[in-house]
Design an enzyme around this catalytic site. Structure first.
Site, short mmCIF file in Angstrom:
data_model
loop_
_atom_site.label_atom_id
_atom_site.label_comp_id
_atom_site.label_asym_id
_atom_site.label_seq_id
_atom_site.Cartn_x
_atom_site.Cartn_y
_atom_site.Cartn_z
N ASP A 1 0.83 -1.20 0.00
CA ASP A 1 0.00 0.00 0.00
C ASP A 1 0.87 1.26 0.00
O ASP A 1 0.62 2.20 -0.76
CB ASP A 1 -0.93 -0.01 1.21
CG ASP A 1 -1.80 1.24 1.28
OD1 ASP A 1 -2.69 1.38 0.44
OD2 ASP A 1 -1.58 2.07 2.19
N LYS B 1 1.61 4.33 -3.11
CA LYS B 1 1.57 5.79 -2.90
C LYS B 1 2.89 6.44 -3.32
O LYS B 1 2.89 7.51 -3.93
CB LYS B 1 1.26 6.08 -1.44
CG LYS B 1 -0.12 5.59 -1.01
CD LYS B 1 -0.35 5.74 0.49
CE LYS B 1 -1.71 5.19 0.89
NZ LYS B 1 -1.96 5.28 2.35
#
Length: 384
Positions: A225, A229
């Site tokens: 995750d 980003k």
């Protein structure tokens, strides 16, 4: 008002963030009387207007969707539906679907704007990234606009801040921060600056029970995750990363537990590996430091990495509380004092109860939805 002045909105994903988003729309869209909600679709069913002379109700959408027997609307069907609208359209994608993300260029080429928190659209294959922005405005003057603030910082203005720095000619040298509300919560409790903290396996289980992790905590602990980003921000500053596999990403999942059959099995076996994390924490403490799970981008050297780092206890990253994120932008203009964006991270996974942790988790979903809603407003203001 003519039909061509109307703006038609379709929403894919109505659970979690999508539910909060629609609640916020019920407060916001009345200020834009030329807007019509015409489609809501979730994983197993959908709701759409019989004609573009009608609009779905923002006050009864949950009940109306629950009683609908229409199947979910796939990207191709949604594109055909919106392409027939007698005015401008906006697709709001609140899912994490790769299939929906892959369809963005098709929507944009039709002049349909896209608003989304879907990280996969902007962090997976570099070819998709290029196709999205080549299909949309301003590269394609007839294309739709793309806004995805919440794909990195939930409701925090991270993408818009970085784009402002780049667009105004500042030289971004380094980006560093805690990009995961889950990891922030875990390490603020496992390795607090005042010392002590609980056992690693206990903190992971507590975080899971409080709604701060995915149902299987490995989906957070693998670092993917955060890597997504970082890939998005790196591309914005001009690094042509092919994918998240192009840079090192530290996983906190013991290799022996990678193939556990379930999240529960993983949690049951994790205590056997507490000593490994305790050693890392103790080594940092012996230097007067603490550990945090961070992502960093060194623009000049084109180095991107995700993993554990040691920080002085006075460092802003070490002093985070709760599930806060913090992102520091080091640029030529700002010199040695970085531009810092800090606030609630993206945590919204538990069912609602009256406990403080549940309230914080609910707030995470609301701030993520706020970022999506704010992007929707930006598009409305530009195309209305």
């Amino acid at each position: 008002m003519t039909k061509s002045d109307q703006v038609f909105i379709a929403v894919i994903g109505a659970g979690g963030v999508g539910s909060y988003f629609l609640t916020q729309c019920s407060q916001v869209l009345p200020k834009y009387p030329n807007t019509s909600l015409v489609l809501i679709s979730r994983s197993n069913r959908s709701l759409r207007v019989p004609s573009f002379n009608h609009a779905l109700s923002l006050s009864t959408w949950e009940q109306d969707l629950a009683t609908s027997d229409a199947p979910a609307s796939n990207p191709s069907e949604t594109l055909d539906f919106l392409s027939s609208a007698p005015g401008k359209c906006i697709l709001v994608d609140n899912t994490s679907s790769q299939d929906v993300a892959a369809s963005y260029p098709d929507f944009l080429r039709k002049g349909i704007s896209v608003v989304t928190p879907n990280k996969k659209a902007f962090s997976s294959d570099l070819g998709l990234w290029r196709s999205i922005f080549e299909s949309g405005y301003p590269v394609n003057p007839q294309g739709g606009m793309v806004y995805h603030e919440s794909s990195v910082g939930a409701g925090l203005p991270i993408i818009s801040t970085l784009k402002d720095l780049v667009d105004t000619g500042d030289e971004v040298q380094r980006i560093e921060g805690v990009f995961s509300g889950t990891m922030s919560f875990l390490f603020n409790n496992f390795a607090p600056v005042e010392g002590k903290g609980g056992k690693w396996s206990d903190e992971v289980r507590k975080a899971k029970d409080a709604g701060y992790t995915e149902p299987d905590p490995r989906d957070d602990l693998n670092g993917v995750d955060v890597a997504r980003k970082l890939a998005i921000l790196a591309r914005i500053v001009g690094l042509h990363l092919e994918s998240t596999s192009a840079f090192p990403v530290q996983s906190l999942i013991p290799k022996q537990l990678e193939n556990c059959s379930s999240g529960n099995e993983f949690l049951d076996k994790l205590p056997n590996f507490d000593d490994e994390m305790e050693k890392v924490k103790s080594e940092a403490e012996s230097k007067g430091k603490t550990i945090r799970f961070v992502g960093s981008i060194d623009v000049a050297s084109k180095q991107v990495k995700v993993g554990l780092e040691e920080f002085e206890k006075e460092h802003p990253i070490a002093g985070l509380k709760g599930s806060d994120n913090i992102i520091s932008f080091y640029t030529k203009r700002y010199g040695s004092n970085p531009l810092i964006v800090q606030g609630a991270g993206q945590v919204f996974r538990c069912e609602m109860t009256r406990t403080p942790t549940d309230i914080m988790s609910r707030a995470g979903g609301e701030v993520t939805a706020m970022g999506v809603t704010a992007d929707l407003i930006k598009v409305l203001q530009r195309i209305s």
